[in-house]
Design an enzyme around this catalytic site. Structure first.
Site, mmCIF file in Angstrom:
data_model
loop_
_atom_site.group_PDB
_atom_site.id
_atom_site.type_symbol
_atom_site.label_atom_id
_atom_site.label_comp_id
_atom_site.label_asym_id
_atom_site.label_seq_id
_atom_site.Cartn_x
_atom_site.Cartn_y
_atom_site.Cartn_z
ATOM 1 N N ASN A 232 0.801 -1.233 0.000
ATOM 2 C CA ASN A 232 0.000 0.000 0.000
ATOM 3 C C ASN A 232 0.834 1.284 0.000
ATOM 4 O O ASN A 232 0.345 2.327 -0.416
ATOM 5 C CB ASN A 232 -1.008 -0.006 1.150
ATOM 6 C CG ASN A 232 -0.363 0.094 2.503
ATOM 7 O OD1 ASN A 232 0.736 -0.430 2.704
ATOM 8 N ND2 ASN A 232 -0.994 0.769 3.430
ATOM 9 N N GLU B 167 4.974 -3.647 12.141
ATOM 10 C CA GLU B 167 3.972 -2.587 12.030
ATOM 11 C C GLU B 167 2.787 -3.186 11.302
ATOM 12 O O GLU B 167 2.930 -3.657 10.168
ATOM 13 C CB GLU B 167 4.521 -1.378 11.262
ATOM 14 C CG GLU B 167 5.571 -0.591 12.027
ATOM 15 C CD GLU B 167 5.111 -0.060 13.369
ATOM 16 O OE1 GLU B 167 3.895 0.133 13.569
ATOM 17 O OE2 GLU B 167 5.965 0.127 14.249
ATOM 18 N N CYS C 29 -2.809 2.109 6.555
ATOM 19 C CA CYS C 29 -2.935 1.543 7.898
ATOM 20 C C CYS C 29 -3.475 2.590 8.865
ATOM 21 O O CYS C 29 -4.063 2.268 9.884
ATOM 22 C CB CYS C 29 -1.587 1.021 8.379
ATOM 23 S SG CYS C 29 -0.294 2.240 8.202
ATOM 24 N N GLU D 70 9.236 3.067 14.046
ATOM 25 C CA GLU D 70 10.049 3.337 12.858
ATOM 26 C C GLU D 70 10.228 4.841 12.722
ATOM 27 O O GLU D 70 9.550 5.633 13.353
ATOM 28 C CB GLU D 70 9.334 2.795 11.618
ATOM 29 C CG GLU D 70 9.089 1.307 11.694
ATOM 30 C CD GLU D 70 8.725 0.720 10.347
ATOM 31 O OE1 GLU D 70 7.536 0.682 10.016
ATOM 32 O OE2 GLU D 70 9.655 0.314 9.618
HETATM 33 P P1 NAP Z 1 0.500 -9.002 4.186
HETATM 34 O O1 NAP Z 1 -0.364 -9.910 3.419
HETATM 35 O O2 NAP Z 1 0.735 -9.308 5.614
HETATM 36 O O3 NAP Z 1 1.894 -8.947 3.380
HETATM 37 C C1 NAP Z 1 2.946 -8.114 3.781
HETATM 38 C C2 NAP Z 1 4.254 -8.685 3.264
HETATM 39 O O4 NAP Z 1 4.522 -9.927 3.915
HETATM 40 C C3 NAP Z 1 4.252 -9.006 1.765
HETATM 41 O O5 NAP Z 1 5.534 -8.743 1.247
HETATM 42 C C4 NAP Z 1 3.966 -10.504 1.750
HETATM 43 O O6 NAP Z 1 4.406 -11.153 0.573
HETATM 44 C C5 NAP Z 1 4.771 -10.939 2.964
HETATM 45 N N1 NAP Z 1 4.354 -12.216 3.553
HETATM 46 C C6 NAP Z 1 3.098 -12.715 3.640
HETATM 47 N N2 NAP Z 1 3.112 -13.919 4.275
HETATM 48 C C7 NAP Z 1 4.410 -14.168 4.609
HETATM 49 C C8 NAP Z 1 5.074 -15.230 5.270
HETATM 50 N N3 NAP Z 1 4.395 -16.286 5.742
HETATM 51 N N4 NAP Z 1 6.412 -15.166 5.432
HETATM 52 C C9 NAP Z 1 7.110 -14.103 4.983
HETATM 53 N N5 NAP Z 1 6.533 -13.055 4.321
HETATM 54 C C10 NAP Z 1 5.199 -13.076 4.145
HETATM 55 O O7 NAP Z 1 -0.038 -7.497 4.148
HETATM 56 P P2 NAP Z 1 -0.500 -6.621 2.921
HETATM 57 O O8 NAP Z 1 -1.822 -7.120 2.435
HETATM 58 O O9 NAP Z 1 0.604 -6.494 1.937
HETATM 59 O O10 NAP Z 1 -0.692 -5.173 3.608
HETATM 60 C C11 NAP Z 1 -1.874 -4.769 4.222
HETATM 61 C C12 NAP Z 1 -1.730 -4.732 5.734
HETATM 62 O O11 NAP Z 1 -0.584 -3.964 6.072
HETATM 63 C C13 NAP Z 1 -2.897 -4.032 6.424
HETATM 64 O O12 NAP Z 1 -3.260 -4.773 7.570
HETATM 65 C C14 NAP Z 1 -2.306 -2.684 6.839
HETATM 66 O O13 NAP Z 1 -2.938 -2.078 7.945
HETATM 67 C C15 NAP Z 1 -0.899 -3.058 7.115
HETATM 68 N N6 NAP Z 1 -0.008 -1.887 7.055
HETATM 69 C C16 NAP Z 1 0.511 -1.412 8.228
HETATM 70 C C17 NAP Z 1 1.328 -0.288 8.224
HETATM 71 C C18 NAP Z 1 1.919 0.234 9.508
HETATM 72 O O14 NAP Z 1 2.924 0.941 9.444
HETATM 73 N N7 NAP Z 1 1.351 -0.091 10.668
HETATM 74 C C19 NAP Z 1 1.618 0.347 7.013
HETATM 75 C C20 NAP Z 1 1.079 -0.162 5.836
HETATM 76 C C21 NAP Z 1 0.274 -1.293 5.867
HETATM 77 P P3 NAP Z 1 3.446 -11.342 -0.707
HETATM 78 O O15 NAP Z 1 3.106 -9.969 -1.170
HETATM 79 O O16 NAP Z 1 4.303 -12.088 -1.667
HETATM 80 O O17 NAP Z 1 2.248 -12.101 -0.245
#
Ligand code: NAP
Length: 490
Positions: free
Chosen positions: A154, A252, A286, A466
């Site tokens: 995102n 995060e 987020c 961060e």
């Molecule tokens: P996600 O599905 O958790 O994926 C995040 C990253 O982790 C991607 O690079 C993904 O790879 C990788 N990943 C997934 N499963 C893994 C595993 N088992 N082992 C190692 N790596 C793995 O999250 P998203 O859909 O990309 O992002 C949305 C979420 O991020 C929302 O909940 C949002 O609130 C949160 N977010 C938080 C912040 C903050 O600073 N708090 C900022 C932005 C977003 P793939 O893409 O290859 O699946």
């Protein structure tokens, strides 16, 4: 039709294809006929090669003067700034936020690199008095080693930048695994570092799936620290694996961010911020506002104004200047958000605006979801508790501040929160009582500057922060040095 470009991994200073030779596709979420490119579908052996390169480069990089490290970061920031429109357009094409936001985020990435070029030149420790007046007693912060960055789609250039820049500034080496939905932005960032002269092996990029790249990266014993941003389910799983083998972990994760509107607020101002906080970037931040907690005395008026403003949003091709909201990231997200909206409806909340997919007026080729406003949301319902990660705002009516703060805190998340009021005392009370890592008074819940810490309370984070000076805490360890003069000398 022109061939779509093929992009490689970046390992040990070179662009190399995956060892398997395989690729995966990256599609434009606004137009599913538009193939952005093919990227290396890497595996465990590519991860191992990247970690080996980062491990081999570590001693050299940690021994480099921080001033030289700062120069590389500064140069990379200049390269990105010079290409801000071009990279911003790539970002919009790949992620779907509006062009203004895509360019804005790219400019932010340049700003982050510039900021950490400055941080690299700050003092690295402290001098202390000792019980022995002859002893020179001081601390020095030293790098950790090979750090892995796992990033979401995102903020596909800003988040990799705010992890990589401090890691490098303080002398660590890096392996980045970006989200599979947005690998192009990661390539653009690494290209800038390459052109800026980053020594080989110091930064490595490996694209590919969570299971084939993410998992072996987290399990590699040579990776001493992992900085992850993404969903709670994945973050908590990674933490178990990484901490079990003794790695340092920073998470995060999600948010369910409240914005309280008290009866004395400037309602027009508050409503404007509720709409931009909830809907910009298609609600996929987020820190997006997902709960409008409104004093019952003004709830009807606020709701009416929200209906007008949300209903008037221009949804469409994010490349067009008049567009205010683009698509969600992919078909899976559109389906999930659609069924979450249905669930909210079945729970008894009322859809006041939107409430489904958009496919008319040329939107049928993208993953468009209507900006959606719910009235009559109950705090302990699914809509009141869970992150939808899309353009959905729910109004919860409350009787005054005490109920508002109780509702605001009644979730497992604690990332960002706002209050709209003219009462300074209430605003200060809110800043004390809200369980959130980021607090805004009279402004929307998103919005974070790189020179201050960023992160959440409760389930949104793992207690580390961060950006700003907080990044130094994660990417360094402290050494305490006692130097006594040799016997007979003073
Ligand atoms: P996600 O599905 O958790 O994926 C995040 C990253 O982790 C991607 O690079 C993904 O790879 C990788 N990943 C997934 N499963 C893994 C595993 N088992 N082992 C190692 N790596 C793995 O999250 P998203 O859909 O990309 O992002 C949305 C979420 O991020 C929302 O909940 C949002 O609130 C949160 N977010 C938080 C912040 C903050 O600073 N708090 C900022 C932005 C977003 P793939 O893409 O290859 O699946």
């Amino acid at each position: 039709m022109a061939e779509s470009p093929v992009y490689s991994n970046y390992i040990n200073g070179e662009w190399v294809v995956a060892k398997s030779g395989g690729t995966f596709e990256d599609w434009n979420p606004s137009n599913t006929d538009d193939l952005i490119g093919r990227f290396a579908a890497s595996g465990a052996d590519d991860v191992a090669a990247a970690v080996s390169a980062a491990e081999a480069a570590f001693e050299g990089w940690r021994g480099t003067s921080p001033i030289a490290r700062a120069n590389v970061l500064y140069k990379a920031s200049e390269i990105i700034a010079a290409r801000v429109n071009e990279i911003g357009a790539d970002l919009t094409r790949e992620e779907g936020k509006t062009l203004k936001e895509g360019i804005g985020e790219t400019g932010r990435a340049a700003q982050i690199l510039r900021y950490f070029a400055g941080e690299a030149q700050q003092p690295t420790g402290e001098h202390y008095p000792s019980m022995n007046s002859q002893t020179l007693l001081y601390t020095v912060r030293e790098p950790l080693g090979v750090c892995a960055m796992i990033t979401p789609w995102n903020f596909p250039i800003a988040i990799p930048a705010w992890k990589i820049a401090p890691a490098l500034a303080f002398g660590n080496t890096v392996v980045l695994k970006p989200a599979s939905l947005t690998p192009l932005c990661a390539v653009r960032l690494v290209e800038a570092l390459h052109e800026a002269g980053i020594p080989k092996g110091v930064v490595n990029l490996v694209t590919g799936s969570a299971s084939d790249v993410g998992d072996p990266l987290v399990r590699d014993e040579r990776v001493v620290a992992i900085s992850f941003t993404g969903s709670n389910a994945v973050g908590n799983e990674l933490k178990m694996i990484a901490t079990e083998r003794g790695a340092k972990v920073q998470l995060e994760m999600g948010g369910k961010n409240p914005a309280i509107v008290l009866a004395d607020a400037d309602l027009d101002h508050a409503v404007g911020h509720l709409v931009t906080g909830a809907m910009w970037s298609t609600g996929q931040k987020c820190t997006a506002t997902s709960r409008a907690i409104v004093d019952r005395r003004v709830a009807e008026e606020v709701t009416e104004r929200l209906v007008n403003r949300v209903g008037a949003l221009v949804v469409g091709d994010p490349m067009r200047p008049e567009t205010q909201m683009g698509p969600v990231i992919d078909a899976k997200a559109a389906e999930r958000i659609g069924s979450d909206i249905e669930r909210g409806r079945n729970d008894g909340a009322e859809v006041l605006v939107g409430g489904g997919r958009l496919s008319e007026d040329g939107l049928g080729k993208g993953h468009f979801v209507a900006p959606t406003l719910f009235g009559g949301v109950v705090s302990d319902s699914f809509l009141g508790q869970e992150e939808l990660f899309g353009p959905v705002l729910g109004v919860i009516a409350v009787d005054g501040y005490e109920e508002a703060i109780a509702v605001a805190n009644q979730v497992r998340f604690g990332l960002s929160a706002s209050i709209f009021t003219r009462d300074l005392g209430r605003a200060m009370q809110f800043a004390r009582e809200i369980q959130a890592g980021i607090v805004h008074v009279n402004s929307e819940t998103p919005g974070a500057e790189p020179q201050v810490p960023f992160g959440g309370y409760k389930g949104s984070s793992s207690y580390s922060r961060e950006q700003g000076k907080a990044a130094r805490e994660f990417f360094t360890q402290v050494k305490t040095v006692y130097i006594d003069p040799p016997p007979g000398e003073s």
